[in-house]
Design a protein around this motif. Sequence first.
Motif, PDB file in Angstrom:
ATOM      1  N   GLY A  15      40.518  34.957  32.975  1.00 55.58           N
ATOM      2  CA  GLY A  15      39.270  34.343  33.402  1.00 55.58           C
ATOM      3  C   GLY A  15      38.706  33.299  32.472  1.00 55.58           C
ATOM      4  N   TYR A  39      32.545  28.176  39.271  1.00 57.89           N
ATOM      5  CA  TYR A  39      32.300  29.394  38.507  1.00 57.89           C
ATOM      6  C   TYR A  39      32.210  30.656  39.354  1.00 57.89           C
ATOM      7  CZ  TYR A  39      31.649  26.704  34.269  1.00 57.89           C
ATOM      8  OH  TYR A  39      31.866  25.903  33.169  1.00 57.89           O
ATOM      9  N   GLY A  49      36.658  32.536  41.521  1.00 58.44           N
ATOM     10  CA  GLY A  49      37.890  32.665  40.766  1.00 58.44           C
ATOM     11  C   GLY A  49      37.757  32.217  39.328  1.00 58.44           C
ATOM     12  N   THR A  50      38.909  31.891  38.724  1.00 61.48           N
ATOM     13  CA  THR A  50      38.938  31.454  37.329  1.00 61.48           C
ATOM     14  C   THR A  50      38.523  29.984  37.246  1.00 61.48           C
ATOM     15  OG1 THR A  50      40.650  33.045  36.727  1.00 61.48           O
ATOM     16  CG2 THR A  50      40.449  31.096  35.343  1.00 61.48           C
ATOM     17  N   PHE A  86      31.043  39.004  46.063  1.00 58.88           N
ATOM     18  CA  PHE A  86      31.851  39.678  45.056  1.00 58.88           C
ATOM     19  C   PHE A  86      30.984  40.768  44.434  1.00 58.88           C
ATOM     20  CE2 PHE A  86      32.815  35.268  45.553  1.00 58.88           C
ATOM     21  CZ  PHE A  86      34.190  35.199  45.658  1.00 58.88           C
ATOM     22  N   MET A  93      29.716  37.017  35.595  1.00 59.82           N
ATOM     23  CA  MET A  93      30.838  37.081  36.522  1.00 59.82           C
ATOM     24  C   MET A  93      32.148  37.471  35.855  1.00 59.82           C
ATOM     25  SD  MET A  93      29.896  33.590  38.543  1.00 59.82           S
ATOM     26  CE  MET A  93      28.324  33.377  39.358  1.00 59.82           C
ATOM     27  N   LYS A  94      32.418  36.878  34.716  1.00 57.56           N
ATOM     28  CA  LYS A  94      33.713  37.074  34.062  1.00 57.56           C
ATOM     29  C   LYS A  94      34.052  38.546  33.829  1.00 57.56           C
ATOM     30  CE  LYS A  94      36.341  35.495  30.009  1.00 57.56           C
ATOM     31  NZ  LYS A  94      36.276  34.640  28.803  1.00 57.56           N
ATOM     32  N   CYS A 139      36.592  43.100  40.803  1.00 55.52           N
ATOM     33  CA  CYS A 139      35.570  43.007  41.843  1.00 55.52           C
ATOM     34  C   CYS A 139      36.147  43.260  43.228  1.00 55.52           C
ATOM     35  CB  CYS A 139      34.899  41.631  41.810  1.00 55.52           C
ATOM     36  SG  CYS A 139      35.941  40.275  42.376  1.00 55.52           S
ATOM     37  N   LEU A 166      35.109  39.999  37.354  1.00 55.58           N
ATOM     38  CA  LEU A 166      36.080  39.302  38.201  1.00 55.58           C
ATOM     39  C   LEU A 166      37.406  40.046  38.362  1.00 55.58           C
ATOM     40  CD1 LEU A 166      36.475  36.750  39.893  1.00 55.58           C
ATOM     41  CD2 LEU A 166      37.279  35.591  37.829  1.00 55.58           C
ATOM     42  N   GLU A 178      40.554  36.259  41.282  1.00 58.49           N
ATOM     43  CA  GLU A 178      40.706  35.873  39.870  1.00 58.49           C
ATOM     44  C   GLU A 178      42.000  35.123  39.599  1.00 58.49           C
ATOM     45  OE1 GLU A 178      42.359  40.127  40.148  1.00 58.49           O
ATOM     46  OE2 GLU A 178      40.722  38.955  41.015  1.00 58.49           O
ATOM     47  N   SER A 187      42.333  33.875  49.863  1.00 64.66           N
ATOM     48  CA  SER A 187      41.812  35.079  49.225  1.00 64.66           C
ATOM     49  C   SER A 187      41.806  36.286  50.152  1.00 64.66           C
ATOM     50  CB  SER A 187      40.406  34.828  48.673  1.00 64.66           C
ATOM     51  OG  SER A 187      39.499  34.496  49.708  1.00 64.66           O
ATOM     52  N   TYR A 244      28.456  32.366  34.034  1.00 66.97           N
ATOM     53  CA  TYR A 244      29.796  32.902  34.311  1.00 66.97           C
ATOM     54  C   TYR A 244      30.224  33.894  33.233  1.00 66.97           C
ATOM     55  CZ  TYR A 244      34.863  33.187  34.554  1.00 66.97           C
ATOM     56  OH  TYR A 244      36.160  33.660  34.591  1.00 66.97           O
TER      57      TYR A 244
END
Length: 729
Positions: A323, A582, A585-586, A651, A620-621, A627, A624, A554, A548, A616
């Motif tokens: 990530g 952000y 995904g990555t 997510f 989020m990171k 999730c 991720l 991710e 997805s 992020y």
Amino acid sequence: MLRIPLLEVLCLLMLAIPIWAETIRTEFKESPQPCVRFQSGRVVAVEGLREGRWVSRYWTADGRFDWSNELRQDEALLITILKTPSDSTPTVVSSGWRFVRFSESEWGAGGARVCTVELDQPTHALNLKIHTVLDGTPILTRTLEITNASDHAVALTELSVWSGRQYAHTYYKNFIRGEDPLPFQLGSFVKNEWGSEGWFDWKPLDQGTTILKCEEGQGFNDPFFILRNRAKGENLIGHLAWSANWALEFEYKKAKDPGIDWVRFALGPRAKEPLRVIRPGESIRTPAVHLGLVAGDLDQTVQGMHEHLRRSVLPKRAEGRDGLIQYLVPADQGYLREHPEGMTEKTVRENIDLAAAIGTELFILDAGWWTNTLDWVPDTARFPAGIKPLRDYAHEKGMLFGVYAELEGGRGAVHASHTAKEHPEWIGPKAILNLTIPKAAAWMESELHRLIEENELDLFRLDYNPLFTGEGPSTLREGFRENNAWRYYEAVYSVYERARTTYPNLILQQCAAGGARNDLGIMSQFHEAYLTDGLWIPNVLRSFYGQSLGIPPEVFVTAHGAFGQPGRGRAGNPDTHLRMTYALGTPLHFSGMVAPDLESMPEERRALFGRYAEVYKRFMKPLLPTCRMFHHAPADLSGGVDSSGWFAAEFAAPDGGKGWTLIANIGESENDTYLFHPRGLLPNKTYRITFDSLDSSAVIPGFELMRDGIPVRLENLGSSELLLFEEAG
């Protein structure tokens, strides 16, 4: 006595037990006829030997044993061979199999099991091992190991790695609308075009045979499907892990009343010439099929596949290397394309300064640092000191460093390279390196290792751009004309599998004219994949939404809205581009989306990048990689990715404590407000909701959020909102 409200008890139970449950069981019976029952989570699949054929007897999605179907005899696989080069008609090897043994053992980490049924066929002197992996999710993995036990070569001409049937009792007519209702719908990627990867759509499955296929070699429609059984409320979801041509066949037969309709499916690689020549005593391993059955909605089906891939397929990353916020600088797009100096050590250093200023964690030197493709040395005029100083400079700025190369050739001045001049026999059609030649494959692998070691790389990014490759070349082997694809991809997969072992801290990232090889064959060897080159709104959001459905978020790195010829004149809301980067995904920044240089970047814009990077990293990171993803719009069980003018993806942490949602206007709608109903939250919790566009929060009970929804007004194409949910203390 401690009393816990019933609602809270139910919610705790929901969190403790995933929809597929943690169950792995196998039961094997050798007599009166060999039979094996697989159970992974709630999925039960039964196969066995009957009258010399290995057959699929039934699947259930609710954990029940269906004794009434024990005697069904649907082929569970298909093998077709040419026994001699002079044969004009292939032989279907479907009967005459004899049981040899059954074995079971641990597979990988996490308690997964691999079960192997071994059969032999004395008439055709073939030995077959049927390997099935169970990991506790509703998805099973199947590969076949075929050994030629004869004294002469045979050619494998057709293969179905996994076959079977799904059923629907005809009483479905009582509750499905329509004069002549159809119980099955087939969802798949319907476009095989540059920039349109993941273009998922549904179609009713009509009577007769429907074949999903790729005949272009390197295609944009990966072998992924969801077969919806409307009559039973079940979804059959599957991937074929294969990077060349393929066919997924579905035959629907409508029974007369009273009766049972059924769909027969068969999944495997395809080629016009033999897929593989098998020498005497040689064993080959087929591509894998990842197949599961879920009694539930689209979210539950997708989450089952995501969890399976995370557990059993996608490579694990070194600690702290997932990530990462990335910055990509190519010579063929963005500002450097128009820059008077082009890509040089000076302009790359300027981009490293830019990347560091916006919170980047990984800098990638993309296309254009070499002179001729296949000569993987820096252009001496533009990089007189090589690449290593740039790596050191990125590290000084606190970033990891990666390099891009098109190791297989296929684009650029391949024939002008020293490699092509010294070994012209290695270069095949479309200027692709012929990896079926062992020396060519070994040379490519040695170049990969040299690049990694000389430059002390933290990431290697692979591209592949010879579109389209079609059937590709073939080679005469043992008197048979063999299609090269099988051996080619055996070489590709093994090169990167060994690279992961040799360099455990290396991040492997792949792209292929965008996302033209986002199949599980390639994805199982790489940590990250580029989503698409169709990077403009609304295209990129539809591509992400569709892809997805089959791959966890991710994995994808995407230069949303990247500046370059395809992006000019498109919707370009800066907040939306950053939210997409952000929240989906990555994160990956493209040089053309940032600024020409640090000096010319307005402070306000720099602060905007920094703010989203901070959100992020903090919010989020950490979530991720585990999730749960909920697909709200544009596609659902009634429509595809272009069926709505809204994008909404949610997510959520597995425990329901945190989550985020991106909502965007991607086209015409009846009104300018989207009513978002969270699915990843819990009714017994209270949440603080932050509206990113307003920089304002509200505290609302989860039950009210789920019941009433959140109205989000977005008037213009490309406008968006980012919602952050966090359990309120």
